[in-house]
Write a protein that holds these residues in place. Structure first.
Motif, PDB file in Angstrom:
ATOM      1  N   THR A   1       0.847  -1.189   0.000  1.00 53.24           N
ATOM      2  CA  THR A   1       0.000   0.000   0.000  1.00 53.24           C
ATOM      3  C   THR A   1       0.886   1.244   0.000  1.00 53.24           C
ATOM      4  O   THR A   1       2.081   1.177   0.321  1.00 53.24           O
ATOM      5  CB  THR A   1      -0.886   0.046   1.259  1.00 53.24           C
ATOM      6  N   HIS A   2       0.306   2.375  -0.335  1.00 51.30           N
ATOM      7  CA  HIS A   2       1.051   3.638  -0.320  1.00 51.30           C
ATOM      8  C   HIS A   2       1.615   3.903   1.081  1.00 51.30           C
ATOM      9  O   HIS A   2       2.759   4.343   1.227  1.00 51.30           O
ATOM     10  CB  HIS A   2       0.149   4.784  -0.768  1.00 51.30           C
ATOM     11  N   GLU A   3       0.849   3.599   2.104  1.00 52.30           N
ATOM     12  CA  GLU A   3       1.287   3.822   3.479  1.00 52.30           C
ATOM     13  C   GLU A   3       2.491   2.940   3.822  1.00 52.30           C
ATOM     14  O   GLU A   3       3.450   3.396   4.445  1.00 52.30           O
ATOM     15  CB  GLU A   3       0.139   3.557   4.467  1.00 52.30           C
ATOM     16  N   ALA A   4       2.445   1.685   3.419  1.00 55.28           N
ATOM     17  CA  ALA A   4       3.563   0.773   3.678  1.00 55.28           C
ATOM     18  C   ALA A   4       4.808   1.211   2.904  1.00 55.28           C
ATOM     19  O   ALA A   4       5.925   1.144   3.421  1.00 55.28           O
ATOM     20  CB  ALA A   4       3.173  -0.659   3.313  1.00 55.28           C
ATOM     21  N   GLN A   5       4.612   1.661   1.672  1.00 54.05           N
ATOM     22  CA  GLN A   5       5.739   2.157   0.869  1.00 54.05           C
ATOM     23  C   GLN A   5       6.399   3.348   1.559  1.00 54.05           C
ATOM     24  O   GLN A   5       7.628   3.417   1.672  1.00 54.05           O
ATOM     25  CB  GLN A   5       5.261   2.602  -0.520  1.00 54.05           C
ATOM     26  N   THR A   6       5.592   4.281   2.018  1.00 53.74           N
ATOM     27  CA  THR A   6       6.102   5.490   2.672  1.00 53.74           C
ATOM     28  C   THR A   6       6.866   5.134   3.941  1.00 53.74           C
ATOM     29  O   THR A   6       7.925   5.705   4.216  1.00 53.74           O
ATOM     30  CB  THR A   6       4.938   6.454   2.983  1.00 53.74           C
ATOM     31  N   ALA A   7       6.357   4.192   4.709  1.00 54.69           N
ATOM     32  CA  ALA A   7       7.025   3.780   5.946  1.00 54.69           C
ATOM     33  C   ALA A   7       8.386   3.160   5.652  1.00 54.69           C
ATOM     34  O   ALA A   7       9.383   3.476   6.315  1.00 54.69           O
ATOM     35  CB  ALA A   7       6.142   2.798   6.716  1.00 54.69           C
ATOM     36  N   LEU A   8       8.461   2.292   4.652  1.00 54.77           N
ATOM     37  CA  LEU A   8       9.738   1.661   4.306  1.00 54.77           C
ATOM     38  C   LEU A   8      10.703   2.656   3.665  1.00 54.77           C
ATOM     39  O   LEU A   8      11.913   2.593   3.905  1.00 54.77           O
ATOM     40  CB  LEU A   8       9.504   0.471   3.375  1.00 54.77           C
ATOM     41  N   LEU A   9      10.180   3.580   2.880  1.00 56.78           N
ATOM     42  CA  LEU A   9      11.025   4.583   2.240  1.00 56.78           C
ATOM     43  C   LEU A   9      11.766   5.424   3.280  1.00 56.78           C
ATOM     44  O   LEU A   9      12.914   5.828   3.055  1.00 56.78           O
ATOM     45  CB  LEU A   9      10.178   5.477   1.336  1.00 56.78           C
ATOM     46  N   ALA A  10      11.158   5.642   4.427  1.00 49.68           N
ATOM     47  CA  ALA A  10      11.773   6.446   5.492  1.00 49.68           C
ATOM     48  C   ALA A  10      13.074   5.830   5.999  1.00 49.68           C
ATOM     49  O   ALA A  10      13.924   6.536   6.542  1.00 49.68           O
ATOM     50  CB  ALA A  10      10.786   6.628   6.645  1.00 49.68           C
ATOM     51  N   SER A  11      13.260   4.532   5.788  1.00 47.56           N
ATOM     52  CA  SER A  11      14.483   3.870   6.259  1.00 47.56           C
ATOM     53  C   SER A  11      15.599   3.886   5.212  1.00 47.56           C
ATOM     54  O   SER A  11      16.690   3.379   5.466  1.00 47.56           O
ATOM     55  CB  SER A  11      14.181   2.429   6.684  1.00 47.56           C
ATOM     56  N   LEU A  12      15.340   4.470   4.044  1.00 42.08           N
ATOM     57  CA  LEU A  12      16.323   4.533   2.967  1.00 42.08           C
ATOM     58  C   LEU A  12      16.796   5.965   2.752  1.00 42.08           C
ATOM     59  O   LEU A  12      15.989   6.894   2.804  1.00 42.08           O
ATOM     60  CB  LEU A  12      15.716   4.004   1.658  1.00 42.08           C
ATOM     61  N   ALA A  13      18.077   6.121   2.468  1.00 45.18           N
ATOM     62  CA  ALA A  13      18.636   7.459   2.241  1.00 45.18           C
ATOM     63  C   ALA A  13      18.628   7.800   0.742  1.00 45.18           C
ATOM     64  O   ALA A  13      19.169   7.037  -0.063  1.00 45.18           O
ATOM     65  CB  ALA A  13      20.061   7.536   2.782  1.00 45.18           C
ATOM     66  N   ASP A  14      18.013   8.903   0.404  1.00 44.37           N
ATOM     67  CA  ASP A  14      18.053   9.472  -0.947  1.00 44.37           C
ATOM     68  C   ASP A  14      17.352   8.651  -2.019  1.00 44.37           C
ATOM     69  O   ASP A  14      17.570   8.885  -3.204  1.00 44.37           O
ATOM     70  CB  ASP A  14      19.502   9.761  -1.371  1.00 44.37           C
TER      71      ASP A  14
ATOM     72  N   SER B   1       6.177  -8.474 -11.701  1.00 40.42           N
ATOM     73  CA  SER B   1       4.983  -9.333 -11.692  1.00 40.42           C
ATOM     74  C   SER B   1       3.822  -8.694 -10.933  1.00 40.42           C
ATOM     75  O   SER B   1       2.664  -8.963 -11.238  1.00 40.42           O
ATOM     76  CB  SER B   1       5.311 -10.699 -11.085  1.00 40.42           C
ATOM     77  N   LEU B   2       4.129  -7.828  -9.962  1.00 44.98           N
ATOM     78  CA  LEU B   2       3.085  -7.170  -9.178  1.00 44.98           C
ATOM     79  C   LEU B   2       2.692  -5.813  -9.755  1.00 44.98           C
ATOM     80  O   LEU B   2       1.723  -5.212  -9.313  1.00 44.98           O
ATOM     81  CB  LEU B   2       3.549  -6.956  -7.735  1.00 44.98           C
ATOM     82  N   LYS B   3       3.506  -5.334 -10.705  1.00 46.16           N
ATOM     83  CA  LYS B   3       3.315  -3.993 -11.258  1.00 46.16           C
ATOM     84  C   LYS B   3       3.244  -2.967 -10.139  1.00 46.16           C
ATOM     85  O   LYS B   3       2.371  -2.091 -10.101  1.00 46.16           O
ATOM     86  CB  LYS B   3       2.087  -3.940 -12.153  1.00 46.16           C
ATOM     87  N   GLY B   4       4.190  -3.106  -9.201  1.00 48.47           N
ATOM     88  CA  GLY B   4       4.237  -2.197  -8.056  1.00 48.47           C
ATOM     89  C   GLY B   4       5.432  -2.510  -7.180  1.00 48.47           C
ATOM     90  O   GLY B   4       6.375  -3.182  -7.600  1.00 48.47           O
ATOM     91  N   LEU B   5       5.377  -2.026  -5.962  1.00 53.19           N
ATOM     92  CA  LEU B   5       6.476  -2.217  -5.021  1.00 53.19           C
ATOM     93  C   LEU B   5       6.145  -3.283  -3.995  1.00 53.19           C
ATOM     94  O   LEU B   5       5.026  -3.378  -3.500  1.00 53.19           O
ATOM     95  CB  LEU B   5       6.798  -0.893  -4.315  1.00 53.19           C
ATOM     96  N   HIS B   6       7.138  -4.077  -3.687  1.00 57.37           N
ATOM     97  CA  HIS B   6       7.070  -5.157  -2.709  1.00 57.37           C
ATOM     98  C   HIS B   6       8.194  -4.913  -1.713  1.00 57.37           C
ATOM     99  O   HIS B   6       9.123  -4.154  -1.994  1.00 57.37           O
ATOM    100  CB  HIS B   6       7.262  -6.497  -3.451  1.00 57.37           C
ATOM    101  N   LYS B   7       8.133  -5.559  -0.587  1.00 58.59           N
ATOM    102  CA  LYS B   7       9.208  -5.412   0.405  1.00 58.59           C
ATOM    103  C   LYS B   7      10.566  -5.765  -0.209  1.00 58.59           C
ATOM    104  O   LYS B   7      11.599  -5.189   0.143  1.00 58.59           O
ATOM    105  CB  LYS B   7       8.925  -6.267   1.638  1.00 58.59           C
ATOM    106  N   ASN B   8      10.582  -6.702  -1.157  1.00 54.14           N
ATOM    107  CA  ASN B   8      11.829  -7.086  -1.831  1.00 54.14           C
ATOM    108  C   ASN B   8      12.532  -5.874  -2.450  1.00 54.14           C
ATOM    109  O   ASN B   8      13.757  -5.802  -2.445  1.00 54.14           O
ATOM    110  CB  ASN B   8      11.560  -8.102  -2.945  1.00 54.14           C
ATOM    111  N   ASP B   9      11.777  -4.950  -2.988  1.00 56.03           N
ATOM    112  CA  ASP B   9      12.365  -3.775  -3.631  1.00 56.03           C
ATOM    113  C   ASP B   9      13.097  -2.911  -2.612  1.00 56.03           C
ATOM    114  O   ASP B   9      14.186  -2.401  -2.883  1.00 56.03           O
ATOM    115  CB  ASP B   9      11.281  -2.969  -4.351  1.00 56.03           C
ATOM    116  N   PHE B  10      12.535  -2.780  -1.443  1.00 49.67           N
ATOM    117  CA  PHE B  10      13.162  -1.988  -0.387  1.00 49.67           C
ATOM    118  C   PHE B  10      14.379  -2.708   0.186  1.00 49.67           C
ATOM    119  O   PHE B  10      15.382  -2.076   0.514  1.00 49.67           O
ATOM    120  CB  PHE B  10      12.129  -1.660   0.695  1.00 49.67           C
ATOM    121  N   ILE B  11      14.313  -4.026   0.266  1.00 49.41           N
ATOM    122  CA  ILE B  11      15.477  -4.820   0.701  1.00 49.41           C
ATOM    123  C   ILE B  11      16.627  -4.614  -0.279  1.00 49.41           C
ATOM    124  O   ILE B  11      17.764  -4.339   0.119  1.00 49.41           O
ATOM    125  CB  ILE B  11      15.098  -6.316   0.808  1.00 49.41           C
TER     126      ILE B  11
END
Length: 111
Positions: A18-31, A90-100
Motif C-alpha cells: 500500500t502507499h502507506e507501507a511504501q512510505t514507511a519503508l522509504l523512510a528507512s532509505l537514504a536518498d 509481476s506485481l506492477k508495483g512495489l514489494h518489500k523485496n524492492d526496499f530490501i
C-alpha cells in the motif's frame, strides 16, 4: 535493518504494498524516491562517482546483487553516474523485496 533481510519469492497471490507501507519503508532509505512510470511505482536512486570506471564497477556489483537475490532492477550506466530502479514486475508495483534490494544497493558503496 532491511539490508540484513533476503528477498522472498513472490507467490501468485502476492500483492503490491500500500502507499502507506511504501512510505514507511522509504523512510528507512537514504536518498531514494518513489516515482511512478507507466502507472507503476518504482524505487529510484542516482549514484554519482568520480569517473566511468568507478560507476561501471558499481553497476556490476548491483547486477551481482540482482542475481544473488533473483530480483532484477533497471540499471543505467553513464559517465560517473548509475541510475537504479527497483520494482516488482509481476506485481506492477512495489514489494518489500524492492526496499530490501535498495538497502543492499546502498551497502555496495562501501565495497
Amino acid at each position: 535493518m532491511l539490508d540484513t533481510l533476503r528477498c522472498e519469492a513472490c507467490s501468485s497471490d502476492a500483492v503490491a504494498l500500500t502507499h502507506e507501507a511504501q512510505t514507511a519503508l522509504l523512510a528507512s532509505l537514504a536518498d531514494w524516491e518513489i516515482v511512478v512510470e507507466a502507472d507503476i511505482p518504482r524505487l529510484r536512486k542516482l549514484y554519482t562517482f568520480k569517473n566511468f570506471k568507478l560507476a561501471w564497477a558499481f553497476a556490476n556489483r548491483i547486477a551481482a546483487l540482482a542475481e544473488e537475490e533473483f530480483h532484477h532492477p533497471t540499471i543505467v550506466l553513464e559517465w560517473g553516474k548509475v541510475h537504479v530502479e527497483w520494482w516488482s514486475h509481476s506485481l506492477k508495483g512495489l514489494h518489500k523485496n524492492d526496499f530490501i534490494c535498495a538497502a543492499k544497493s546502498d551497502q555496495l558503496l562501501d565495497e
